[in-house]
Design a protein around this motif. Sequence first.
Motif, PDB file in Angstrom:
ATOM      1  N   ALA A 407       0.785  -1.234   0.000  1.00 39.05           N
ATOM      2  CA  ALA A 407       0.000   0.000   0.000  1.00 39.05           C
ATOM      3  C   ALA A 407       0.819   1.287   0.000  1.00 39.05           C
ATOM      4  O   ALA A 407       0.358   2.316   0.461  1.00 39.05           O
ATOM      5  N   TYR A 408       2.038   1.276  -0.519  1.00 39.83           N
ATOM      6  CA  TYR A 408       2.793   2.511  -0.707  1.00 39.83           C
ATOM      7  C   TYR A 408       2.604   2.965  -2.143  1.00 39.83           C
ATOM      8  O   TYR A 408       3.089   2.334  -3.085  1.00 39.83           O
ATOM      9  N   ASP A 409       1.916   4.083  -2.328  1.00 39.35           N
ATOM     10  CA  ASP A 409       1.606   4.550  -3.677  1.00 39.35           C
ATOM     11  C   ASP A 409       2.845   5.188  -4.298  1.00 39.35           C
ATOM     12  O   ASP A 409       3.368   6.176  -3.768  1.00 39.35           O
ATOM     13  N   PRO A 410       3.344   4.657  -5.429  1.00 39.06           N
ATOM     14  CA  PRO A 410       4.582   5.181  -6.011  1.00 39.06           C
ATOM     15  C   PRO A 410       4.440   6.568  -6.623  1.00 39.06           C
ATOM     16  O   PRO A 410       5.454   7.196  -6.937  1.00 39.06           O
ATOM     17  N   ARG A 411       3.225   7.044  -6.785  1.00 38.96           N
ATOM     18  CA  ARG A 411       3.063   8.405  -7.291  1.00 38.96           C
ATOM     19  C   ARG A 411       3.630   9.422  -6.309  1.00 38.96           C
ATOM     20  O   ARG A 411       4.025  10.521  -6.704  1.00 38.96           O
ATOM     21  N   GLY A 412       3.687   9.050  -5.038  1.00 38.90           N
ATOM     22  CA  GLY A 412       4.212   9.952  -4.022  1.00 38.90           C
ATOM     23  C   GLY A 412       5.696   9.806  -3.775  1.00 38.90           C
ATOM     24  O   GLY A 412       6.261  10.535  -2.952  1.00 38.90           O
ATOM     25  N   ALA A 413       6.365   8.852  -4.456  1.00 39.15           N
ATOM     26  CA  ALA A 413       7.806   8.647  -4.296  1.00 39.15           C
ATOM     27  C   ALA A 413       8.288   7.854  -5.505  1.00 39.15           C
ATOM     28  O   ALA A 413       8.119   6.635  -5.569  1.00 39.15           O
ATOM     29  N   ALA A 414       8.896   8.539  -6.449  1.00 44.15           N
ATOM     30  CA  ALA A 414       9.253   7.903  -7.721  1.00 44.15           C
ATOM     31  C   ALA A 414      10.226   6.746  -7.538  1.00 44.15           C
ATOM     32  O   ALA A 414      10.260   5.818  -8.354  1.00 44.15           O
ATOM     33  N   GLY A 415      11.021   6.788  -6.474  1.00 45.94           N
ATOM     34  CA  GLY A 415      11.926   5.674  -6.215  1.00 45.94           C
ATOM     35  C   GLY A 415      11.182   4.372  -5.990  1.00 45.94           C
ATOM     36  O   GLY A 415      11.690   3.292  -6.324  1.00 45.94           O
ATOM     37  N   MET A 416       9.961   4.445  -5.424  1.00 46.41           N
ATOM     38  CA  MET A 416       9.174   3.229  -5.239  1.00 46.41           C
ATOM     39  C   MET A 416       8.682   2.688  -6.564  1.00 46.41           C
ATOM     40  O   MET A 416       8.497   1.474  -6.714  1.00 46.41           O
ATOM     41  N   ALA A 417       8.463   3.562  -7.545  1.00 49.46           N
ATOM     42  CA  ALA A 417       8.103   3.086  -8.880  1.00 49.46           C
ATOM     43  C   ALA A 417       9.223   2.198  -9.424  1.00 49.46           C
ATOM     44  O   ALA A 417       8.977   1.116  -9.973  1.00 49.46           O
ATOM     45  N   LEU A 418      10.463   2.639  -9.270  1.00 47.19           N
ATOM     46  CA  LEU A 418      11.602   1.843  -9.728  1.00 47.19           C
ATOM     47  C   LEU A 418      11.748   0.573  -8.901  1.00 47.19           C
ATOM     48  O   LEU A 418      12.018  -0.508  -9.444  1.00 47.19           O
ATOM     49  N   ASP A 447      17.260  11.127 -10.050  1.00 49.90           N
ATOM     50  CA  ASP A 447      17.243   9.740 -10.525  1.00 49.90           C
ATOM     51  C   ASP A 447      18.483   8.987 -10.061  1.00 49.90           C
ATOM     52  O   ASP A 447      18.424   7.784  -9.775  1.00 49.90           O
ATOM     53  N   ALA A 448      19.613   9.671  -9.992  1.00 46.91           N
ATOM     54  CA  ALA A 448      20.832   9.020  -9.516  1.00 46.91           C
ATOM     55  C   ALA A 448      20.655   8.544  -8.073  1.00 46.91           C
ATOM     56  O   ALA A 448      21.094   7.440  -7.712  1.00 46.91           O
ATOM     57  N   ASP A 449      20.002   9.350  -7.234  1.00 45.11           N
ATOM     58  CA  ASP A 449      19.716   8.939  -5.858  1.00 45.11           C
ATOM     59  C   ASP A 449      18.842   7.686  -5.842  1.00 45.11           C
ATOM     60  O   ASP A 449      19.078   6.747  -5.075  1.00 45.11           O
ATOM     61  N   ARG A 450      17.823   7.706  -6.672  1.00 44.38           N
ATOM     62  CA  ARG A 450      16.876   6.590  -6.691  1.00 44.38           C
ATOM     63  C   ARG A 450      17.553   5.308  -7.170  1.00 44.38           C
ATOM     64  O   ARG A 450      17.380   4.241  -6.581  1.00 44.38           O
ATOM     65  N   VAL A 451      18.312   5.404  -8.241  1.00 44.20           N
ATOM     66  CA  VAL A 451      18.974   4.215  -8.790  1.00 44.20           C
ATOM     67  C   VAL A 451      19.973   3.645  -7.791  1.00 44.20           C
ATOM     68  O   VAL A 451      20.002   2.434  -7.533  1.00 44.20           O
ATOM     69  N   THR A 452      20.797   4.508  -7.216  1.00 43.25           N
ATOM     70  CA  THR A 452      21.796   4.039  -6.258  1.00 43.25           C
ATOM     71  C   THR A 452      21.134   3.405  -5.040  1.00 43.25           C
ATOM     72  O   THR A 452      21.563   2.340  -4.553  1.00 43.25           O
ATOM     73  N   THR A 453      20.075   4.028  -4.537  1.00 43.72           N
ATOM     74  CA  THR A 453      19.393   3.505  -3.351  1.00 43.72           C
ATOM     75  C   THR A 453      18.734   2.168  -3.639  1.00 43.72           C
ATOM     76  O   THR A 453      18.849   1.215  -2.852  1.00 43.72           O
ATOM     77  N   VAL A 454      18.042   2.058  -4.757  1.00 42.93           N
ATOM     78  CA  VAL A 454      17.330   0.819  -5.076  1.00 42.93           C
ATOM     79  C   VAL A 454      18.309  -0.325  -5.324  1.00 42.93           C
ATOM     80  O   VAL A 454      18.170  -1.418  -4.762  1.00 42.93           O
ATOM     81  N   ILE A 455      19.324  -0.102  -6.146  1.00 43.98           N
ATOM     82  CA  ILE A 455      20.285  -1.172  -6.422  1.00 43.98           C
ATOM     83  C   ILE A 455      21.035  -1.556  -5.157  1.00 43.98           C
ATOM     84  O   ILE A 455      21.246  -2.748  -4.873  1.00 43.98           O
ATOM     85  N   GLY A 456      21.449  -0.572  -4.387  1.00 38.40           N
ATOM     86  CA  GLY A 456      22.170  -0.871  -3.156  1.00 38.40           C
ATOM     87  C   GLY A 456      21.366  -1.738  -2.220  1.00 38.40           C
ATOM     88  O   GLY A 456      21.877  -2.704  -1.639  1.00 38.40           O
ATOM     89  N   ALA A 457      20.090  -1.409  -2.046  1.00 34.54           N
ATOM     90  CA  ALA A 457      19.232  -2.198  -1.162  1.00 34.54           C
ATOM     91  C   ALA A 457      18.993  -3.594  -1.729  1.00 34.54           C
ATOM     92  O   ALA A 457      19.014  -4.593  -0.992  1.00 34.54           O
ATOM     93  N   GLN A 458      18.734  -3.696  -3.019  1.00 37.07           N
ATOM     94  CA  GLN A 458      18.492  -4.998  -3.628  1.00 37.07           C
ATOM     95  C   GLN A 458      19.693  -5.922  -3.454  1.00 37.07           C
ATOM     96  O   GLN A 458      19.545  -7.104  -3.102  1.00 37.07           O
ATOM     97  N   ASN A 459      20.887  -5.405  -3.675  1.00 41.72           N
ATOM     98  CA  ASN A 459      22.087  -6.227  -3.528  1.00 41.72           C
ATOM     99  C   ASN A 459      22.347  -6.596  -2.080  1.00 41.72           C
ATOM    100  O   ASN A 459      22.642  -7.756  -1.758  1.00 41.72           O
ATOM    101  N   ALA A 460      22.256  -5.597  -1.186  1.00 40.36           N
ATOM    102  CA  ALA A 460      22.540  -5.864   0.228  1.00 40.36           C
ATOM    103  C   ALA A 460      21.540  -6.858   0.808  1.00 40.36           C
ATOM    104  O   ALA A 460      21.921  -7.786   1.537  1.00 40.36           O
ATOM    105  N   ARG A 461      20.270  -6.679   0.479  1.00 41.36           N
ATOM    106  CA  ARG A 461      19.276  -7.615   1.022  1.00 41.36           C
ATOM    107  C   ARG A 461      19.448  -9.007   0.424  1.00 41.36           C
ATOM    108  O   ARG A 461      19.150 -10.008   1.092  1.00 41.36           O
ATOM    109  N   SER A 462      19.920  -9.093  -0.801  1.00 42.13           N
ATOM    110  CA  SER A 462      20.176 -10.419  -1.366  1.00 42.13           C
ATOM    111  C   SER A 462      21.276 -11.137  -0.589  1.00 42.13           C
ATOM    112  O   SER A 462      21.225 -12.357  -0.406  1.00 42.13           O
ATOM    113  N   THR A 463      22.267 -10.391  -0.124  1.00 45.23           N
ATOM    114  CA  THR A 463      23.288 -10.995   0.744  1.00 45.23           C
ATOM    115  C   THR A 463      22.695 -11.416   2.075  1.00 45.23           C
ATOM    116  O   THR A 463      22.875 -12.556   2.530  1.00 45.23           O
TER     117      THR A 463
END
Length: 608
Positions: A407-418, A447-463
Amino acid sequence: MPSPVRRDVIRVDLSAGTVARERVPEDWRHDFLGGKGLGARYLYDELDAGTDPLGPDNRLAFLLGPLSGYLPGESRYAAVTKSPLTGAFLDSYSGGSFADALAGALPEAFGLLIQGAADRPVTLTVDDGTATLTDATDLWGADAAAVDDAFGGAVACIGPAGENEVAYATIASDGGDHHAGRGGAGAVMGAKRLKAVAVHGDPPEPTGELTALRDRYDDAYRDDDTGRWQAAGETVESVDFANEVGVLSTRGWQGGQFDDAGDIGIEAVREAATGRENEDDAVPGGFRVDTEDGESVPRGGALMSLGAGLGIDDFDDVARLGSICDLLGMDVISAGNAVAWVMRATDAAAIDADIDFGDADAAEEILETIAARSTDLGDTLARGVDAAQARYGAESVPTVKSMELPAYDPRGAAGMALAYATSDRGGCHRRARPVEREAFARDEWTDADRVTTVIGAQNARSTLWSLVVDDFAGETMWADLGAEWLGAVGLDYDRASLATLGERVWTLVRLFNLREGFGRADDSLPDLFEEPLPDGPAAGRTVDREAFETMLDAYYAARGWSADGRPTSATLDRLGLAGLADDETPLGASPAVDGEGCERTYGHGRGS
């Protein structure tokens, strides 16, 4: 003394009725650790493209990490399979007594790897490093609480929804208090006629250096921002947070704020609570409340999807609906979205149903018909919202890769869309949650903030999910991604190698999904997010399609993937995955982000 070293898996063939112990290849253990990583390696190796998720050839793994039972926080296990909801890779996590017992009963094994299908309902019992199959016909039809009562110990089971192969059925433990929740692992159990896995084992006790580590990390968790947040409100605070910043999906995704959020948020839960889970732990767990169906532990996901999402403002009603899902064994996020779709489709006259937003009794009836597949509509909804929208029209509830969104609407945070679009298991907030930072600085984020944050979290959580760490206590391990813990048992890693391991796991799952036919077109959001939010702090905001595609280009480039979302040969070589992809993998390379730039974020949902 260090913990026993896990080297094996217990392979269970339900078709043949056999159980065998086998050694995990040493390079797999080193390169993928356990949990998510090891599960991905087995699925990629053993499943052909197009394997039916509900067929006997699919695998269902109950997996631990190399340090399960010793790490801070609540013990967890990973349920890994091919999802019947999405057709993609699925890893789902759960805690409670089952995870503790599994770690104690299998001190030298990573867990259970199950294939085939039984010709009758069965229970798999694990005790002292061995497993046996017994008839479970008398338990077929029982809900999660009844199964728990029948065994009186640690059990992971399915309820009626799993038996009926509802595509978002869960695997439940502790009478329905804990679930491997998203993506339908419970339906895979049901298709295999596996009613329950019962485990007899005492939780392992750390000794020596592990004891000192555990005490130090417990103290750190207690003093950490995440630990203080968890102690104060567990995941139910997510309702108040999302409402405050205007991203709380309301009345079937028609708004970003719920006027009555306070009636189902943290203060309402505290007022109704009779106690907490794990009250003696460094940080206590969820709030226990009484419902018509007995004691329940409402989580943030249930309050958001079954409360605000359905326009229901009575806390007792929302807790009751959550308890019904828990006992039947259904994911509260997908189930809540399914009921929201019925409400919106009724409003649009696409279907003829006697239900309105705010009607908890009618919502309960829909939930029960889904679990039983007892009506034509219920049977369709049991296959997911996408199936209902394809059959009846009224495309009003969003999915990504056929998984209904939290229930987090990505219209309010574009990083969640990614984050949603690139999630490896479909629409999910557990891989990355940039909303928790971006929502307070929308106009400053790039966008650089969003990309770095999303990839960083995805990789770290995969570990961390390959270690199978508690999501919240695991926040204390982000500095070195668990290297100190692994070193305590003689496993030599540093942060850089573990960051690469997480990227390797994420990339292997991408290869699995590509082989199943997923691609760039699936890394997208539905058109409804191009309509502006009508209210709250994010009013007027949309997901701009052109801007999103530009951000996705940047994400692919940062990952070292081609423009159509395929890992390049150079990336596969760097990650030690060369030779696994098919001949269509394009050439070229781009730099990858390893998680170093990703700040830790608080978790806002417990059902995983």
